[in-house]
Design a protein around this motif. Sequence first.
Motif, PDB file in Angstrom:
ATOM      1  N   LEU A  30       0.825  -1.209   0.000  1.00  0.00           N
ATOM      2  CA  LEU A  30       0.000   0.000   0.000  1.00  0.00           C
ATOM      3  C   LEU A  30       0.858   1.257   0.000  1.00  0.00           C
ATOM      4  O   LEU A  30       0.549   2.230  -0.688  1.00  0.00           O
ATOM      5  CB  LEU A  30      -0.953  -0.007   1.196  1.00  0.00           C
ATOM      6  CG  LEU A  30      -2.056  -1.061   1.140  1.00  0.00           C
ATOM      7  CD1 LEU A  30      -2.855  -1.051   2.451  1.00  0.00           C
ATOM      8  CD2 LEU A  30      -2.968  -0.822  -0.045  1.00  0.00           C
ATOM      9  N   ARG A  31       1.929   1.256   0.756  1.00  0.00           N
ATOM     10  CA  ARG A  31       2.830   2.412   0.769  1.00  0.00           C
ATOM     11  C   ARG A  31       3.506   2.580  -0.584  1.00  0.00           C
ATOM     12  O   ARG A  31       3.702   3.695  -1.045  1.00  0.00           O
ATOM     13  CB  ARG A  31       3.908   2.238   1.850  1.00  0.00           C
ATOM     14  CG  ARG A  31       3.444   2.277   3.268  1.00  0.00           C
ATOM     15  CD  ARG A  31       3.106   3.679   3.726  1.00  0.00           C
ATOM     16  NE  ARG A  31       4.138   4.639   3.427  1.00  0.00           N
ATOM     17  CZ  ARG A  31       4.940   5.210   4.299  1.00  0.00           C
ATOM     18  NH1 ARG A  31       4.817   4.897   5.568  1.00  0.00           N
ATOM     19  NH2 ARG A  31       5.838   6.086   3.933  1.00  0.00           N
ATOM     20  N   LEU A  32       3.865   1.492  -1.206  1.00  0.00           N
ATOM     21  CA  LEU A  32       4.536   1.536  -2.504  1.00  0.00           C
ATOM     22  C   LEU A  32       3.595   2.038  -3.590  1.00  0.00           C
ATOM     23  O   LEU A  32       3.990   2.799  -4.472  1.00  0.00           O
ATOM     24  CB  LEU A  32       5.058   0.139  -2.858  1.00  0.00           C
ATOM     25  CG  LEU A  32       5.896  -0.001  -4.109  1.00  0.00           C
ATOM     26  CD1 LEU A  32       7.202   0.759  -3.958  1.00  0.00           C
ATOM     27  CD2 LEU A  32       6.191  -1.460  -4.372  1.00  0.00           C
ATOM     28  N   LEU A  33       2.325   1.628  -3.522  1.00  0.00           N
ATOM     29  CA  LEU A  33       1.374   1.997  -4.565  1.00  0.00           C
ATOM     30  C   LEU A  33       0.834   3.419  -4.410  1.00  0.00           C
ATOM     31  O   LEU A  33       0.103   3.884  -5.277  1.00  0.00           O
ATOM     32  CB  LEU A  33       0.218   0.997  -4.588  1.00  0.00           C
ATOM     33  CG  LEU A  33       0.588  -0.405  -5.070  1.00  0.00           C
ATOM     34  CD1 LEU A  33      -0.592  -1.338  -4.936  1.00  0.00           C
ATOM     35  CD2 LEU A  33       1.100  -0.391  -6.491  1.00  0.00           C
ATOM     36  N   LYS A  34       1.176   4.127  -3.347  1.00  0.00           N
ATOM     37  CA  LYS A  34       0.726   5.502  -3.193  1.00  0.00           C
ATOM     38  C   LYS A  34       1.391   6.430  -4.198  1.00  0.00           C
ATOM     39  O   LYS A  34       0.851   7.478  -4.525  1.00  0.00           O
ATOM     40  CB  LYS A  34       0.998   6.016  -1.781  1.00  0.00           C
ATOM     41  CG  LYS A  34      -0.015   5.585  -0.782  1.00  0.00           C
ATOM     42  CD  LYS A  34       0.242   6.254   0.547  1.00  0.00           C
ATOM     43  CE  LYS A  34      -0.828   5.839   1.536  1.00  0.00           C
ATOM     44  NZ  LYS A  34      -0.615   6.421   2.850  1.00  0.00           N
TER      45      LYS A  34
END
Length: 172
Positions: A30-34
């Motif tokens: 989720l952090r990467l896809l932000k």
Amino acid sequence: MKGFRTRYGASPLHLLLVLCSFALAVYAGLRLLKGDTLGVVLWFVGAALLHDVVFLPLYTVTDRVVQCVFRRSRDATDRSHSLTGRINYLRVPAFVALLLLLVWYPLILNRVPGFTSYTGLSAEVFWGRWLLITAALFAASAVCLLVTMWRAHAPRPRAHEAPPKAPGRHQA
């Protein structure tokens, strides 16, 4: 507790650790896809395709060739040791060295402009260091193989033989 272990196949601690690792992976994803979501998804799909279409056949063929070379070089008296066990002494250091190359290839192949100004390290040192690490991995693997072969050929006392008697002692 035994019922859980028989149904699940491991301890509750194992289940907790697996669930924590999944939670960490979801959080990291989720952090990467932000950021650049499309770029990240394309990178993952491209990496999976590159692995499955190019790298998997390449290292499978390489492994088969090395197995054939080992199979031919073994003489008839050396049939007791498995080929798979010995070939792992090549597979493991090769895997680690190639993984290091894959992760650090921009530095190893000097593809990072301005690296010296950020860190104060010369970009030319990484190729030599990677080669030294690779040589050390193969050397350590060779030592492990020699120790394994030495232990396999060391004479062992047989179970039905009594241990040798100490000199100078008499039994009453």
